[in-house]
Design a protein around this motif. Structure first.
Motif, PDB file in Angstrom:
ATOM      1  N   LEU A   1     -21.756  32.311 -59.905  1.00 42.66           N
ATOM      2  CA  LEU A   1     -22.348  33.637 -60.139  1.00 42.66           C
ATOM      3  C   LEU A   1     -21.656  34.638 -59.223  1.00 42.66           C
ATOM      4  N   PRO A   2     -20.450  35.092 -59.579  1.00 44.05           N
ATOM      5  CA  PRO A   2     -19.695  35.986 -58.684  1.00 44.05           C
ATOM      6  C   PRO A   2     -20.415  37.288 -58.357  1.00 44.05           C
ATOM      7  N   ILE A   3     -21.285  37.751 -59.252  1.00 42.72           N
ATOM      8  CA  ILE A   3     -21.977  39.018 -59.025  1.00 42.72           C
ATOM      9  C   ILE A   3     -23.091  38.880 -57.990  1.00 42.72           C
ATOM     10  N   LEU A   4     -23.497  37.639 -57.675  1.00 44.60           N
ATOM     11  CA  LEU A   4     -24.651  37.432 -56.804  1.00 44.60           C
ATOM     12  C   LEU A   4     -24.411  37.944 -55.385  1.00 44.60           C
ATOM     13  N   ALA A   5     -23.260  37.642 -54.805  1.00 44.90           N
ATOM     14  CA  ALA A   5     -22.999  38.073 -53.420  1.00 44.90           C
ATOM     15  C   ALA A   5     -23.003  39.602 -53.287  1.00 44.90           C
ATOM     16  N   PRO A   6     -22.281  40.359 -54.139  1.00 48.10           N
ATOM     17  CA  PRO A   6     -22.366  41.816 -54.045  1.00 48.10           C
ATOM     18  C   PRO A   6     -23.783  42.346 -54.247  1.00 48.10           C
ATOM     19  N   LEU A   7     -24.542  41.688 -55.089  1.00 44.13           N
ATOM     20  CA  LEU A   7     -25.924  42.114 -55.338  1.00 44.13           C
ATOM     21  C   LEU A   7     -26.793  41.871 -54.104  1.00 44.13           C
ATOM     22  N   LEU A   8     -26.568  40.755 -53.423  1.00 48.69           N
ATOM     23  CA  LEU A   8     -27.315  40.479 -52.196  1.00 48.69           C
ATOM     24  C   LEU A   8     -26.977  41.492 -51.106  1.00 48.69           C
ATOM     25  N   VAL A   9     -25.709  41.870 -51.020  1.00 51.44           N
ATOM     26  CA  VAL A   9     -25.302  42.889 -50.046  1.00 51.44           C
ATOM     27  C   VAL A   9     -25.997  44.211 -50.364  1.00 51.44           C
ATOM     28  N   ALA A  10     -26.019  44.580 -51.642  1.00 59.15           N
ATOM     29  CA  ALA A  10     -26.689  45.818 -52.046  1.00 59.15           C
ATOM     30  C   ALA A  10     -28.174  45.770 -51.706  1.00 59.15           C
ATOM     31  N   ALA A  11     -28.747  44.568 -51.751  1.00 52.16           N
ATOM     32  CA  ALA A  11     -30.180  44.415 -51.471  1.00 52.16           C
ATOM     33  C   ALA A  11     -30.480  44.410 -49.980  1.00 52.16           C
ATOM     34  N   GLY A  12     -29.439  44.451 -49.142  1.00 47.13           N
ATOM     35  CA  GLY A  12     -29.666  44.562 -47.704  1.00 47.13           C
ATOM     36  C   GLY A  12     -29.414  43.316 -46.894  1.00 47.13           C
ATOM     37  N   PHE A  13     -28.963  42.239 -47.528  1.00 42.50           N
ATOM     38  CA  PHE A  13     -28.677  41.004 -46.792  1.00 42.50           C
ATOM     39  C   PHE A  13     -27.255  41.083 -46.250  1.00 42.50           C
ATOM     40  N   ALA A  14     -27.133  41.224 -44.932  1.00 38.97           N
ATOM     41  CA  ALA A  14     -25.831  41.516 -44.324  1.00 38.97           C
ATOM     42  C   ALA A  14     -25.041  40.273 -43.950  1.00 38.97           C
ATOM     43  N   ASP A  15     -25.731  39.163 -43.676  1.00 41.68           N
ATOM     44  CA  ASP A  15     -25.057  37.948 -43.205  1.00 41.68           C
ATOM     45  C   ASP A  15     -25.111  36.905 -44.310  1.00 41.68           C
ATOM     46  N   ILE A  16     -24.039  36.807 -45.079  1.00 46.01           N
ATOM     47  CA  ILE A  16     -24.012  35.923 -46.246  1.00 46.01           C
ATOM     48  C   ILE A  16     -22.838  34.963 -46.116  1.00 46.01           C
TER      49      ILE A  16
END
Length: 241
Positions: free
Chosen positions: A110-125
């Motif tokens: 799910l390549p879109i998941l990481a950018p979406l998590l960043v947009a949601a405020g999760f900084a350490d992925i």
């Protein structure tokens, strides 16, 4: 496919009809989407190779074609909503440094998941894939993580006690996400699906119960709320330019 179309139509309160496209390559798939009838205001691609759909989606977006969302996008939105719901259930916010890391196991799926998590405020992925297992065993990668989004089915046996583990099976809101995006696009000419729109959708779907099945009696209201949030993004964007 017909059952899915019926369900999405009921959720979105818009007509949804199933169509089979030639998916023997990016060009054929993109051409098939372009050749759909003019009244097809938005497209949901399902049961197609994720790499192929992502490439076709990028090509169609670049050419200004009708909005297209994939089932992988809807799954990523639902998983993000589930994680946001888990955070809210703990009385925290995504940007709270107490969370520590969020691990995405099987990130390539799910390549879109990481950018979406960043947009949601999760900084350490941390992104992990099966090919990394030799040098970086999953057990060591997830050690100390606040949450694991497990797309491989491998993390449940090796995570720390207290770690939040979310799997594909927790993406119960995916049909609501897909229906909301289709509804918003049909009611907002010139709409474009992107991370900003997906983030708005995930926020609208997020609740402490996001990782559990959506009660039938609330699914339509949840879809409408998410569609309104996405449409607001579209309208704000149009008024800016």
């Amino acid at each position: 496919m017909h059952e899915l179309a019926r369900h999405l139509g009921e959720l979105a309160h818009v007509p949804v009809r199933p169509v089979t496209l030639d998916a023997a390559g990016v060009t054929r798939l993109a051409d098939g989407v372009r050749a759909l009838p003019a009244d097809a205001g938005a497209v949901l691609l399902t049961h197609t190779d994720p790499v192929l759909t992502r490439a076709a989606q990028d090509e169609l977006r670049a050419s200004g074609a009708r909005p297209l969302v994939t089932e992988e996008d809807a799954t990523a939105i639902a998983l993000t909503a589930a994680l946001l719901g888990a955070v809210a259930g703990h009385g925290r916010r995504p940007e709270d440094s107490r969370h520590g890391r969020v691990v995405v196991a099987g990130a390539r799926e799910l390549p879109i998941l990481a950018p979406l998590l960043v947009a949601a405020g999760f900084a350490d992925i941390t992104l992990w894939n099966s090919a990394d297992a030799t040098g970086f065993p999953l057990r060591s990668v997830v050690s100390g993580a606040y949450a694991v989004l497990d797309l491989t089915g491998s993390a449940r046996a090796c995570h720390d006690p207290g770690t939040t583990v979310i799997t594909r099976g927790d993406a119960h809101a995916a049909p609501c996400a897909a229906a909301a995006l289709l509804r918003a696009a049909l009611h907002t000419p010139g709409a474009t699906f992107d991370v900003e729109a997906y983030h708005a959708c995930a926020l609208a779907l997020a609740a402490p119960s996001s990782g559990r099945p959506v009660p039938p009696g609330t699914a339509q209201a949840l879809t409408r709320r998410a569609a309104d949030a996405v449409a607001h993004v579209f309208r704000t964007r149009q008024n800016t330019f």
